[in-house]
Design an enzyme around this catalytic site. Structure first.
Site, PDB file in Angstrom:
ATOM      1  N   GLN A 203       0.831  -1.224   0.000  1.00 10.98           N
ATOM      2  CA  GLN A 203       0.000   0.000   0.000  1.00 10.98           C
ATOM      3  C   GLN A 203       0.858   1.263   0.000  1.00 10.98           C
ATOM      4  O   GLN A 203       0.432   2.320  -0.471  1.00 10.98           O
ATOM      5  CB  GLN A 203      -0.922   0.024   1.242  1.00 10.98           C
ATOM      6  CG  GLN A 203      -2.041  -0.985   1.207  1.00 10.98           C
ATOM      7  CD  GLN A 203      -1.673  -2.256   1.942  1.00 10.98           C
ATOM      8  OE1 GLN A 203      -0.521  -2.664   1.969  1.00 10.98           O
ATOM      9  NE2 GLN A 203      -2.658  -2.917   2.523  1.00 10.98           N
ATOM     10  N   ASP A 244      -6.410   1.422  12.438  1.00  7.20           N
ATOM     11  CA  ASP A 244      -7.621   0.650  12.132  1.00  7.20           C
ATOM     12  C   ASP A 244      -8.526   0.505  13.348  1.00  7.20           C
ATOM     13  O   ASP A 244      -9.741   0.388  13.221  1.00  7.20           O
ATOM     14  CB  ASP A 244      -7.250  -0.723  11.577  1.00  7.20           C
ATOM     15  CG  ASP A 244      -6.766  -0.567  10.149  1.00  7.20           C
ATOM     16  OD1 ASP A 244      -5.582  -0.256   9.964  1.00  7.20           O
ATOM     17  OD2 ASP A 244      -7.605  -0.680   9.236  1.00  7.20           O
TER      18      ASP A 244
END
Ligand code: MRU
Length: 353
Positions: A203, A244
């Protein structure tokens, strides 16, 4: 909307369907996928066409509306029962990012609290999903402004290191950790961004680098194993990552490899910041030990494209996230301000549930 805004919007509502930038195809191909059914949205979240905690929350909110739209009854109780089933399917997509569960719960709560016909509930659900989307965009801008206030005053132009992609692609737009980077860049406070490539799904090298290239933000990609070396060489003034799920004590789950960055930052006396909206804080969990950690397909480790990198018969372990203990975090930057992890509880009353 305040300050400059990027034009990367990974999730948008377009007339009667959702458009997602396919994040598996970047940076080589820019492909937009149209999603009209909630099962397809669930699949898009699972397969990471859309990814990043706030973005999957927004996608799930639209998924709830798409599911609601398909329900063929005018009986309120029957409608709510079927909507619960839709929510269950969306909840099964990815376990770690709490924004997914936060958004689904907010949509369900809206459905239960809306008086009137089933059609009126459906309309309110669409408006709520749009609102979650719009709120996140503003939240990201606010995180950027709050982050600017806590960055180290010296040197005047900072070298910042980040891990994974907590940028526009991972949110409604603009990002969390990349929001701080964008704000620093626009205020002349950024010299260079170092981006860990972020194995196994890359990513950092695929997505963070793509975003920065669009805006001409100077970026250097390094492999994950180079971060500590760069710190030792004096190349990094601050590290900023997204999250997260943040437990009540500030322990933070983020992309696998984040914990190593935090340990290296501590060893070199470099401030380590987590940037995240309040919707990423899970006050129900006392500490990080209770955060569910997603394990993904081992093929993500042994394969890149069609090439296989490991001998047959090897065992694999592929946790997608790790938990950075609060003690390693200098400050958590939210839309309402930046605080040390020990002071997170002051935000609990401000959280929209
Ligand atoms: O597996 P991903 O790509 O969804 O993981 C993304 C991250 O770990 C991000 O850092 C996090 O979701 C924050 S996004 C603003």
């Amino acid at each position: 909307m305040t300050s400059t805004s990027t034009h990367i919007y990974p999730v948008i509502w377009d007339q009667d369907h959702v458009l997602l930038i396919d994040q598996n195809r970047l940076p080589t191909d820019y492909v937009v996928v149209a999603i009209s059914r909630y099962e397809d949205m669930a699949e898009a979240i699972k397969t990471m066409i859309v990814r990043g905690a706030p973005a999957i929350g927004i996608a799930a909110a639209y998924g709830m509306y798409l599911g609601a739209r398909e329900i063929q009854t005018s009986d309120r109780d029957e409608f709510l029962n079927q909507l619960e089933a839709v929510s269950q399917e969306l909840r099964q997509t990815r376990p770690t990012a709490v924004n997914l569960f936060w958004a689904i719960s907010r949509m369900l709560k809206t459905a239960y609290e809306t008086l009137g016909s089933v059609d009126e509930i459906k309309e309110t659900l669409l408006n709520t999903a749009k609102q979650i989307n719009a709120e996140d965009l503003q939240t990201c801008q606010d995180i950027g402004n709050q982050g600017l206030k806590v960055l180290p005053p010296e040197p005047a132009k900072l070298n910042i290191l980040t891990h994974c992609n907590a940028g526009a692609l991972a949110t409604a737009g603009y990002g969390t950790s990349l929001s701080v980077v964008r704000s620093a860049w626009s205020q002349g406070r950024l010299k260079r961004l170092y981006a860990d490539e972020t194995r196994p799904r890359l990513q950092g090298s695929r997505l963070t680098a793509w975003e920065c290239t669009q805006e001409k933000i100077p970026i250097t990609i390094i492999t994950d194993s180079m971060a500590a070396h760069c710190m030792q060489q004096g190349l990094v003034d601050a590290a900023i990552v997204g999250a997260d799920r943040i437990a009540a004590n500030g322990d933070t789950a983020n992309k696998i490899g984040t914990y190593s960055v935090a340990l290296a930052a501590k060893a070199h006396n470099i401030p380590f910041y987590v940037a995240a909206p309040l919707s990423t804080i899970d006050f129900k969990l006392a500490d990080g030990r209770q955060i569910p950690i997603e394990e993904r397909d081992p093929a993500e480790i042994y394969k890149i494209g069609d090439s296989i990198f490991c001998p047959a018969g090897t065992d694999f372990y592929n946790p997608a996230f790790d938990v950075t203990p609060a003690a390693l975090i200098t400050a958590i930057i939210t839309e309402h301000g930046a605080v040390p992890p020990s002071e997170l509880s002051q935000f609990q009353a401000k959280q929209v549930v």
